[in-house]
Write a protein that holds these residues in place. Structure first.
Motif, PDB file in Angstrom:
ATOM      1  N   ALA A 117       0.844  -1.209   0.000  1.00 44.61           N
ATOM      2  CA  ALA A 117       0.000   0.000   0.000  1.00 44.61           C
ATOM      3  C   ALA A 117       0.877   1.256   0.000  1.00 44.61           C
ATOM      4  CB  ALA A 117      -0.908  -0.011   1.227  1.00 44.61           C
ATOM      5  N   VAL A 118       1.921   1.248   0.817  1.00 49.52           N
ATOM      6  CA  VAL A 118       2.798   2.424   0.871  1.00 49.52           C
ATOM      7  C   VAL A 118       3.603   2.534  -0.421  1.00 49.52           C
ATOM      8  CG1 VAL A 118       4.817   3.409   2.037  1.00 49.52           C
ATOM      9  CG2 VAL A 118       2.925   2.504   3.393  1.00 49.52           C
ATOM     10  N   TYR A 119       4.109   1.390  -0.884  1.00 52.29           N
ATOM     11  CA  TYR A 119       4.981   1.451  -2.074  1.00 52.29           C
ATOM     12  C   TYR A 119       4.213   1.908  -3.314  1.00 52.29           C
ATOM     13  CZ  TYR A 119       8.995   0.561  -5.010  1.00 52.29           C
ATOM     14  OH  TYR A 119      10.053   0.735  -5.864  1.00 52.29           O
ATOM     15  N   ASN A 120       2.926   1.580  -3.342  1.00 56.23           N
ATOM     16  CA  ASN A 120       2.148   1.972  -4.524  1.00 56.23           C
ATOM     17  C   ASN A 120       1.561   3.386  -4.418  1.00 56.23           C
ATOM     18  OD1 ASN A 120       2.609  -0.350  -6.007  1.00 56.23           O
ATOM     19  ND2 ASN A 120       1.088  -1.483  -4.821  1.00 56.23           N
ATOM     20  N   SER A 121       1.893   4.090  -3.338  1.00 54.56           N
ATOM     21  CA  SER A 121       1.388   5.463  -3.179  1.00 54.56           C
ATOM     22  C   SER A 121       2.236   6.439  -3.996  1.00 54.56           C
ATOM     23  CB  SER A 121       1.445   5.865  -1.697  1.00 54.56           C
ATOM     24  OG  SER A 121       2.802   6.081  -1.335  1.00 54.56           O
ATOM     25  N   ASP A 122       1.733   7.668  -4.098  1.00 53.70           N
ATOM     26  CA  ASP A 122       2.478   8.726  -4.818  1.00 53.70           C
ATOM     27  C   ASP A 122       3.893   8.896  -4.276  1.00 53.70           C
ATOM     28  OD1 ASP A 122       0.178   9.210  -6.097  1.00 53.70           O
ATOM     29  OD2 ASP A 122      -0.212  11.190  -5.194  1.00 53.70           O
ATOM     30  N   TYR A 123       4.061   8.631  -2.982  1.00 55.66           N
ATOM     31  CA  TYR A 123       5.337   8.928  -2.333  1.00 55.66           C
ATOM     32  C   TYR A 123       6.482   8.025  -2.784  1.00 55.66           C
ATOM     33  CZ  TYR A 123       2.771  12.167   0.528  1.00 55.66           C
ATOM     34  OH  TYR A 123       2.020  13.226   0.941  1.00 55.66           O
ATOM     35  N   TYR A 124       6.140   6.937  -3.465  1.00 59.92           N
ATOM     36  CA  TYR A 124       7.207   6.064  -3.988  1.00 59.92           C
ATOM     37  C   TYR A 124       7.196   5.966  -5.509  1.00 59.92           C
ATOM     38  CZ  TYR A 124       8.961   4.959   0.577  1.00 59.92           C
ATOM     39  OH  TYR A 124       9.551   5.076   1.808  1.00 59.92           O
TER      40      TYR A 124
END
Ligand code: FAE
Length: 565
Positions: free
Chosen positions: A221-228
């Protein structure tokens, strides 16, 4: 990447009642010391900027200490924190001496640490200007700022041809680092430290270090966010060029980052916080080992206090000269403290300097002439790449790297290139890499009696092997992706940075200046416990190796030298 590093979540409970007590002890000691903003915050320099500058907190008054402890650990980075905890658990009365401050007080902006976009006095250890590794945005010197001098959290030690970045404060480098927690490839570990039992390291000590430091991996979920996006983009380009990529575990709590991204927690890694400290999310040593150590009731922490000299009495007792400073850097107290067992954990540069000063000024004359030798920059080499316009990297970027190009098995270009963020707040079409290369070159340190400090002897051409290896990898990367090298980020306007390191290693190498457990040759009950033990290059970011080795060494020292279990 080893299996033990792949866990998705921290294993096992490490937040014990003892850590809670330790944290309370830190706070109580602090409360006994000073108010949050004390008189020095009203100094003329602070008043001059009253309306537009953040006023940093006054460092806590140091805790009162006794004149003798069974053991002293110098510094409070990885090696020292591990050592203090295990000594405390064994019931040994231990003093930990740290030259920086305890970072737990908010400045006038309500935050403990400043971010990288608008850094202030909190950023640097007594400097007039910040010295960010990436100094420019597209050729413009927009990154660094003039700041007031203050005992800030990041220091740069500038030598000819090499600047060394180090952390200052309770937790040392853990306060400022990128949190990347990587176990070395076993084959390489066996190559650089053939006399250390690798089975033991990989079965016991590395897993223990991972557990204690709460190493975890990024969630989908985090890796697929804008931030990555920056990382996904670089990974895709690497794959297109035929490279493998690998997960890079981290001590930043990715559940916390998920809450940041969802807007349910105060942003830290997603708000440009890293090298000047993270206000939230990062499991630095002041959140685990150090409160655990203080919670044993046997460990005392003395902050804002620098060890300046070490000597030994005829009966084997070590005597240390200490200098305590205030927020302006003025010495407020000079004192002497002694101990039976002395552990040097002042970091590669600090430990080597203390030992070379002691050897070369004659206070510990029998120290090995290998001290100061075998210094390496862990093959650090940064590269910046300009992507074509269709390869955007995103305006929003998390400060914590989580993936790397793993080309270590290619003998012609041994590179592990971590995909680093470039959080400029705008789309820059730029990919940044912190490459760790297998550079066999070594420098050495010499003690300069006039300046009373060590000098690093490192020639500019000693980074050539890193350049050659990185060039092979990124030429291929560029060819496959219509990208090119990007100038305009680093000092000197090269598309790479070979003039600084985050990973100074060596100077007191295991098996050379010490035995295989960090016991310094020439003296009894005198130990090096930090990055200075590692032979210049570990192939990955070093703090997991420093932590695991410190755990291994102190277990033996407590058993064999102190006769305890
Ligand atoms: P260290 O953490 O440097 O601690 C030494 C402590 O001793 C410091 O707190 C000093 O203030 C203190 N000290 C020094 N001299 C004295 C004295 N005379 N008296 C009293 N106190 C003293 O030692 N590594 C990774 O594995 N992953 C990363 O992602 C990573 N990123 C990094 C990013 C940055 C910006 C920096 C600077 C480093 C990074 N590192 C990273 C390197 C890592 O933090 C470093 O290898 C360890 O912190 C070294 O641990 P030591 O125990 O050797």
């Amino acid at each position: 990447m080893s299996e033990s590093n792949r866990s998705k979540s921290p294993q096992g409970p490490v937040f014990s009642r003892r850590a809670f007590l330790g944290r309370s002890a830190m706070t109580a000691a602090a409360a006994a010391g000073a108010t949050t903003v004390s008189l020095s915050a009203f100094s003329p320099s602070a008043r001059a900027g009253w309306f537009d500058k953040t006023v940093p907190a006054s460092p806590h008054e140091p805790t009162q200490i006794a004149s003798f402890y069974t053991a002293i650990t110098i510094g409070s980075g990885y090696g020292s924190a591990v050592t203090a905890l295990r000594l405390g658990e064994a019931g040994v009365s231990t003093l930990m001496v740290e030259m920086g401050q305890l970072w737990d007080q908010a400045a006038s902006d309500g935050k403990v640490h400043c971010d990288m976009v608008s850094p202030d006095a909190r950023a640097m250890w007594f400097k007039d200007r910040t010295e960010a590794p990436v100094a420019n945005i597209m050729g413009l010197p927009l990154v660094d700022r003039n700041i007031d001098q203050y005992p800030g959290v990041l220091d740069t030690l500038n030598y000819d041809n090499m600047s060394v970045y180090v952390g200052r404060g309770v937790g040392g480098g853990s306060l400022v680092n990128g949190g990347m927690a990587v176990v070395p490839k076993r084959e390489f570990f066996e190559e650089i430290l053939p006399d250390i039992n690798a089975d033991e390291m990989y079965d016991s000590w590395f897993p223990l270090a991972n557990r204690m430091l709460r190493v975890n991996s990024v969630s989908d979920a985090v890796y697929n966010s804008d931030y990555y996006q920056f990382s996904r983009r670089a990974e895709a380009c690497a794959h297109k060029a035929g490279f493998r990529t690998a997960d890079v575990p981290n001590v930043y709590d990715f559940e916390y980052m998920e809450a940041e991204i969802a807007g349910n927690a105060e942003p830290s890694a997603t708000a440009g916080e890293v090298i000047y400290g993270n206000n939230f999310g990062k499991q630095s040593l002041d959140k685990n080992y150090i409160p655990e150590a203080l919670g044993t009731g046997n460990v005392t922490l003395r902050t804002m206090t620098r060890v300046v000299g070490i000597r030994q009495d005829a009966n084997g007792i070590y005597r240390l000269n200490l200098e305590t400073i205030d927020a302006s850097g003025s010495v407020t107290e000079r004192l002497e403290v002694s101990c039976q067992y002395l552990f040097l954990g002042a970091g590669t540069m600090g430990t080597t300097e203390l030992l070379m000063r002691a050897r070369d000024t004659g206070t510990l004359p029998d120290l090995s002439d290998r001290i100061g030798q075998g210094w390496g920059n862990n093959g650090n080499f940064m590269v910046s790449i300009a992507n074509p316009v269709w390869n955007t990297t995103g305006a929003r970027q998390s400060g914590m790297p989580v993936k790397g190009i793993d080309n270590w098995d290619d003998e012609d270009a041994q590179v592990f290139a971590e995909i680093a963020p470039f959080p400029a707040g705008i789309e820059t079409f730029t990919s940044l890499f912190l490459a760790i290369t297998n550079n066999p070159e070594r420098g050495y340190l010499t003690y300069n009696p006039d300046a009373d400090r060590v000098e690093l002897n490192w020639r500019a051409d000693q980074t050539q092997p890193s350049f050659d290896a990185a060039k092979k990898v990124f030429d291929r990367y560029n060819k496959a992706n219509y990208s090119r090298y990007r100038r305009g980020l680093f000092k000197g306007n090269q598309p790479y940075a070979d003039f600084f390191t985050y990973h100074p290693l060596g100077g007191c190498i295991l098996g050379e200046a010490t035995d295989y457990y960090g016991r310094l040759k020439g003296y009894q009950n005198l130990y090096a416990v930090d990055g200075s033990l590692l032979p210049g290059n570990v192939g990955v970011n070093p703090f997991i190796t420093i932590t695991a080795l410190a755990e291994r060494n102190i277990a033996t020292v407590i058993r064999e030298d102190l006769g305890l279990s």
